[in-house]
Design a protein around this motif. Structure first.
Motif, PDB file in Angstrom:
ATOM      1  N   ILE A 102      12.484  -2.052  -4.200  1.00 28.16           N
ATOM      2  CA  ILE A 102      12.651  -2.717  -5.475  1.00 28.16           C
ATOM      3  C   ILE A 102      11.349  -2.671  -6.260  1.00 28.16           C
ATOM      4  CG2 ILE A 102      13.262  -4.888  -6.622  1.00 28.16           C
ATOM      5  CD1 ILE A 102      15.586  -3.803  -5.099  1.00 28.16           C
ATOM      6  N   ASP A 103      11.375  -2.049  -7.394  1.00 23.95           N
ATOM      7  CA  ASP A 103      10.274  -2.131  -8.349  1.00 23.95           C
ATOM      8  C   ASP A 103       8.947  -1.637  -7.803  1.00 23.95           C
ATOM      9  OD1 ASP A 103       9.786  -2.610 -10.944  1.00 23.95           O
ATOM     10  OD2 ASP A 103       9.199  -4.684 -10.690  1.00 23.95           O
ATOM     11  N   HIS A 104       8.944  -0.467  -7.257  1.00 28.89           N
ATOM     12  CA  HIS A 104       7.709   0.092  -6.701  1.00 28.89           C
ATOM     13  C   HIS A 104       7.846   1.598  -6.824  1.00 28.89           C
ATOM     14  CE1 HIS A 104       4.387   1.018  -4.263  1.00 28.89           C
ATOM     15  NE2 HIS A 104       4.299  -0.135  -3.642  1.00 28.89           N
ATOM     16  N   VAL A 105       7.322   2.157  -7.892  1.00 30.99           N
ATOM     17  CA  VAL A 105       7.537   3.576  -8.145  1.00 30.99           C
ATOM     18  C   VAL A 105       6.557   4.442  -7.364  1.00 30.99           C
ATOM     19  CG1 VAL A 105       8.448   3.193 -10.439  1.00 30.99           C
ATOM     20  CG2 VAL A 105       6.001   3.570 -10.115  1.00 30.99           C
ATOM     21  N   GLY A 106       6.858   5.722  -7.321  1.00 31.15           N
ATOM     22  CA  GLY A 106       5.921   6.695  -6.769  1.00 31.15           C
ATOM     23  C   GLY A 106       5.963   6.837  -5.270  1.00 31.15           C
ATOM     24  N   ALA A 147      12.082   7.887  -1.626  1.00 31.07           N
ATOM     25  CA  ALA A 147      12.589   6.524  -1.461  1.00 31.07           C
ATOM     26  C   ALA A 147      13.697   6.263  -2.468  1.00 31.07           C
ATOM     27  CB  ALA A 147      11.464   5.510  -1.668  1.00 31.07           C
ATOM     28  N   HIS A 148      14.760   5.650  -1.998  1.00 31.69           N
ATOM     29  CA  HIS A 148      15.760   5.143  -2.922  1.00 31.69           C
ATOM     30  C   HIS A 148      15.170   3.911  -3.606  1.00 31.69           C
ATOM     31  CE1 HIS A 148      18.408   7.860  -0.892  1.00 31.69           C
ATOM     32  NE2 HIS A 148      18.263   7.225   0.266  1.00 31.69           N
ATOM     33  N   SER A 149      15.239   3.843  -4.932  1.00 32.96           N
ATOM     34  CA  SER A 149      14.530   2.738  -5.565  1.00 32.96           C
ATOM     35  C   SER A 149      15.192   2.253  -6.848  1.00 32.96           C
ATOM     36  CB  SER A 149      13.086   3.147  -5.857  1.00 32.96           C
ATOM     37  OG  SER A 149      13.080   4.215  -6.778  1.00 32.96           O
ATOM     38  N   VAL A 150      14.882   1.025  -7.190  1.00 31.73           N
ATOM     39  CA  VAL A 150      15.305   0.413  -8.446  1.00 31.73           C
ATOM     40  C   VAL A 150      14.051  -0.087  -9.137  1.00 31.73           C
ATOM     41  CG1 VAL A 150      16.675  -1.393  -9.506  1.00 31.73           C
ATOM     42  CG2 VAL A 150      17.479  -0.302  -7.425  1.00 31.73           C
ATOM     43  N   THR A 151      13.839   0.332 -10.348  1.00 35.37           N
ATOM     44  CA  THR A 151      12.579   0.038 -11.005  1.00 35.37           C
ATOM     45  C   THR A 151      12.790  -0.513 -12.408  1.00 35.37           C
ATOM     46  OG1 THR A 151      11.750   1.992  -9.871  1.00 35.37           O
ATOM     47  CG2 THR A 151      10.302   0.985 -11.485  1.00 35.37           C
ATOM     48  N   LEU A 152      11.943  -1.461 -12.762  1.00 41.57           N
ATOM     49  CA  LEU A 152      11.988  -2.007 -14.111  1.00 41.57           C
ATOM     50  C   LEU A 152      11.258  -1.066 -15.066  1.00 41.57           C
ATOM     51  CD1 LEU A 152      12.839  -4.636 -15.636  1.00 41.57           C
ATOM     52  CD2 LEU A 152      10.436  -5.310 -15.448  1.00 41.57           C
ATOM     53  N   LEU A 154      -0.998   2.321 -13.733  1.00 45.46           N
ATOM     54  CA  LEU A 154       0.098   1.608 -13.077  1.00 45.46           C
ATOM     55  C   LEU A 154       1.461   2.159 -13.463  1.00 45.46           C
ATOM     56  CD1 LEU A 154      -0.900  -2.142 -13.106  1.00 45.46           C
ATOM     57  CD2 LEU A 154      -0.147  -0.817 -11.133  1.00 45.46           C
ATOM     58  N   HIS A 155       2.240   2.581 -12.466  1.00 47.95           N
ATOM     59  CA  HIS A 155       3.660   2.910 -12.659  1.00 47.95           C
ATOM     60  C   HIS A 155       3.957   4.142 -13.501  1.00 47.95           C
ATOM     61  CE1 HIS A 155       4.173  -1.588 -11.847  1.00 47.95           C
ATOM     62  NE2 HIS A 155       4.498  -0.944 -10.763  1.00 47.95           N
ATOM     63  N   GLY A 156       2.959   4.866 -13.900  1.00 48.40           N
ATOM     64  CA  GLY A 156       3.218   6.137 -14.587  1.00 48.40           C
ATOM     65  C   GLY A 156       4.082   5.994 -15.831  1.00 48.40           C
ATOM     66  N   LYS A 157       5.082   6.856 -15.918  1.00 44.41           N
ATOM     67  CA  LYS A 157       5.929   6.912 -17.119  1.00 44.41           C
ATOM     68  C   LYS A 157       6.641   5.585 -17.384  1.00 44.41           C
ATOM     69  CE  LYS A 157       6.044  11.551 -18.008  1.00 44.41           C
ATOM     70  NZ  LYS A 157       5.489  12.086 -19.229  1.00 44.41           N
ATOM     71  N   LEU A 158       6.853   4.821 -16.316  1.00 40.19           N
ATOM     72  CA  LEU A 158       7.544   3.549 -16.499  1.00 40.19           C
ATOM     73  C   LEU A 158       6.550   2.416 -16.703  1.00 40.19           C
ATOM     74  CD1 LEU A 158      10.338   3.906 -13.803  1.00 40.19           C
ATOM     75  CD2 LEU A 158      10.604   3.951 -16.282  1.00 40.19           C
ATOM     76  N   PRO A 176       0.854  -1.184   0.000  1.00 41.02           N
ATOM     77  CA  PRO A 176       0.000   0.000   0.000  1.00 41.02           C
ATOM     78  C   PRO A 176       0.890   1.233   0.000  1.00 41.02           C
ATOM     79  CG  PRO A 176      -0.724  -1.584   1.658  1.00 41.02           C
ATOM     80  CD  PRO A 176       0.558  -2.097   1.103  1.00 41.02           C
ATOM     81  N   PRO A 177       0.771   2.076  -1.017  1.00 35.93           N
ATOM     82  CA  PRO A 177       1.728   3.170  -1.202  1.00 35.93           C
ATOM     83  C   PRO A 177       1.822   4.133  -0.024  1.00 35.93           C
ATOM     84  CG  PRO A 177       0.413   2.867  -3.175  1.00 35.93           C
ATOM     85  CD  PRO A 177      -0.191   1.994  -2.128  1.00 35.93           C
ATOM     86  N   GLU A 178       0.687   4.493   0.568  1.00 34.48           N
ATOM     87  CA  GLU A 178       0.766   5.465   1.670  1.00 34.48           C
ATOM     88  C   GLU A 178       1.530   4.858   2.837  1.00 34.48           C
ATOM     89  OE1 GLU A 178      -2.338   3.588   1.791  1.00 34.48           O
ATOM     90  OE2 GLU A 178      -2.210   4.032  -0.356  1.00 34.48           O
ATOM     91  N   GLU A 179       1.228   3.579   3.079  1.00 34.74           N
ATOM     92  CA  GLU A 179       1.883   2.915   4.205  1.00 34.74           C
ATOM     93  C   GLU A 179       3.389   2.868   3.980  1.00 34.74           C
ATOM     94  OE1 GLU A 179      -0.247  -0.685   5.082  1.00 34.74           O
ATOM     95  OE2 GLU A 179       1.117  -1.157   6.735  1.00 34.74           O
ATOM     96  N   LEU A 180       3.775   2.449   2.785  1.00 34.11           N
ATOM     97  CA  LEU A 180       5.198   2.364   2.489  1.00 34.11           C
ATOM     98  C   LEU A 180       5.852   3.742   2.581  1.00 34.11           C
ATOM     99  CD1 LEU A 180       7.656   0.823   1.691  1.00 34.11           C
ATOM    100  CD2 LEU A 180       6.906   0.882  -0.694  1.00 34.11           C
ATOM    101  N   ALA A 181       5.151   4.748   2.054  1.00 36.49           N
ATOM    102  CA  ALA A 181       5.714   6.104   2.071  1.00 36.49           C
ATOM    103  C   ALA A 181       5.997   6.545   3.501  1.00 36.49           C
ATOM    104  CB  ALA A 181       4.751   7.070   1.400  1.00 36.49           C
TER     105      ALA A 181
END
Lengths: 350, 350
Positions: free
Chosen positions: B155-159, B163-168, B198-202, B134-139
């Motif tokens: 890992i693989d969770h944009v938006g 957050a430092h992140s790695v996204t496909l 889902l995932h916006g630009k990516l 859940p994005p709010e929770e993670l944020a």
DNA sequence: GACACGTGAGGACACGTGTCCGCGTCAAGT
DNA sequence: ACTTGACGCGGACACGTGTCCTCACGTGTC
């Protein structure tokens, strides 16, 4: 305007935290351990401060002080086979529901002693082994654990002396498979990756022999194996090449019993590539009942491992040892698998 | 005659162990920590005694004394989807090779704060999030970690802000898919489970729109979605029922782009059940490139997630933060997926 | 005013370990 | 015989916590 949670160095001890709250360290400690005799006002103050600072007591100090670690070590063969992972997942969920934390590690060959030492240094209250390991190595670890009196359980790995274990009755599963196929009119069987030496009395071969004998079918004439012709990998490709070989036989079997689902699916591909209809001209069965069985064409008959049940019993065996005097006799529990009939074998011959 | 490893109560402290060996506690401690200035004879005596007794120093006391825990917390969405588990497996192996221990936990919804607190109380040196949360929770968790200065990577969770992140780059993957299908002569596309949000630009949709535009194909006329007709589960059954609906259309698409492999396989079943030949009359593509793609009939074209690469970069991002001052800007890394062409789409339309 | 009671402060100890320091012992070199 | 190292001993302290104890303070009751 979001409240920044103070990008300062985090608080790392109850003493420091107590100064922040404006209470004595002992008082804070009593709040954290839910001891009686505290004003609700004080409790709230501590709660609020914890939310503000995100302070967490140092688990290493807590457990050093003698509090039990409530930790179980889980030793996995690997994390890539779906069944192993399913077992892990079920086990961790179950342990968590009993308020145990799990320490999960994958065993690299020859590292078992180091791994078990790591678990012991973390003062785990028990160790679970999931998967297949070099038997002598595992046996040695079990002997050590018995020496320490550390609870343990071995999931689905027979033949380890003095190990508490939970094992799937693969023989029983194959009895069901053979009975099903015989009822469908089959009298000749191709065996794919199934050997006698695996698992002894609980092994697949034992069940096949037993079931055929009960139908008065002579084992030697009814079964055929071509495992020796191909590199044995127990995977899709192994099944495919085996099937190609079987397809060239003049009097080939009408039913094919595979060691696992991947081989069975490979076998179906191989047979279909040779122009055979499944299940019309050949029945195929797998083992493990992975999700994939419902996704193939035709869908694949398989034997379900009853993972939930296995893990339930395994946890019971493990947790039952904690806090008890060590047993002299190893606990041996057996799980009955369940045949799931799908299209690949559901056809009446003749 | 096996030597029984003394079924006595195990030794639990260096003091006790030192008495057993006949040395001073400090001397034993120096042996254990490989300090110089010790006779090899003494070192051997300690080694031998450790093998005999199986004594292991209490990790809780060791780390309490200030030694770093070398532990990374890994927070998983679940342990049942193959791709999630593959990531976990790769990550744990990589961390182990760098001498980090991993603490693996599955996040139950709403328990994220408790879970992160558990990690922090175990004094982990960093936290990895794998899966979708859940994005709010993670944020919120990320904000807390940033407050503490605790290293992390998503890992693989944009938006997730900050957050430092790695996204496909899923968009890039879909560009490859569309280019491939257009080259094979396809001009109309069925979308299965793919939505814009889902995932916006990516996200996948973004890539599809982009690629079609590059070929001067009008998106609205070229694509069709029937997702609204069925209960969305993103699984095999969802794909099968979608395909059944598509099959009833008069001017149905010739190519089908699925959100994942399970939907794609379901789609193939559904289309085949309706009498359509794949890839002759309809091309199907999946996403994730699971093993299963090579086991279907026909084999399934899919987009490989480059899991190893993703994890390698993820670990780099995480470990790079350890021991460094906290960064003001979040690190964002992108991984390019790779199209794997198989039978299900490899057919030149007339 | 004396007392009990509720609440919190602050001191003390223990848990097992790593490390520092001063001191003894023993053998080898001078 | 004396010095010099090399090696090991044992005491001491610190790490963060839980728990026990004593003591102090305030409030309400008789």
């Amino acid at each position: 305007m979001k409240k920044k949670p103070s990008a300062r160095r985090p608080i790392t001890s109850t003493a420091e935290f107590a100064r922040y709250v404006g209470l004595a360290r002992t008082t804070v400690s009593r709040v954290l351990n839910r001891q009686p005799g505290l004003k609700s006002n004080t409790i709230e103050r501590v709660q609020r401060a914890m939310d503000e600072t995100g302070f967490t007591p140092n688990a290493y100090a807590v457990h050093l002080k003698g509090k039990s670690t409530s930790t179980i070590g889980i030793c996995m063969e690997d994390l890539l086979t779906p069944t192993a992972v399913k077992k892990l997942s079920a086990l961790q969920r179950l342990l968590r529901s009993r308020h145990y934390t799990s320490l999960i590690e994958v065993l690299e060959p020859g590292q078992s002693q180091r791994l078990v030492r790591h678990f012991l240094s973390m003062r785990v209250e028990g160790i679970v082994f999931i998967g297949h390991f070099p038997p002598e190595e595992l046996a040695q670890r079990i002997a050590e654990l018995n020496g320490h009196g550390t609870p343990h359980v071995v999931i689905d790995h027979v033949g380890i002396p003095n190990a508490h274990s939970v094992t799937l009755d693969r023989a029983g599963g194959m009895v069901d498979v053979v009975n099903h196929l015989v009822a469908r009119g089959h009298r000749s069987f191709g065996l794919l990756g199934i050997s006698a030496w695996l698992h002894g009395k609980l092994g697949r071969m034992h069940g096949i022999i037993q079931a055929l004998a009960a139908h008065r079918l002579p084992f030697a004439q009814c079964t055929r194996s071509l495992d020796h012709l191909h590199k044995r990998e127990n995977d899709f490709e192994f099944g495919r090449t085996l099937a190609a070989s079987f397809a060239t036989l003049k009097d080939r079997p009408t039913a094919y019993l595979a060691l696992n689902d991947a081989i069975a699916i490979g076998t179906m591909h191989g047979l279909q590539a040779a122009g055979l209809d499944i299940p019309g001209e050949a029945a195929v069965t797998g083992f493990n009942n992975q999700e994939i069985c419902a996704m193939t064409r035709p869908t694949l008959t398989s034997v379900d491992q009853q993972i939930e049940e296995t893990i339930r019993v395994g946890a019971e065996v493990l947790l039952g040892q904690i806090g008890q005097p060590p047993r002299s006799k190893p606990i041996l529990r057996t799980i009955e698998p369940k045949l799931v009939i799908r299209q690949s074998s559901d056809f009446q011959l003749g």
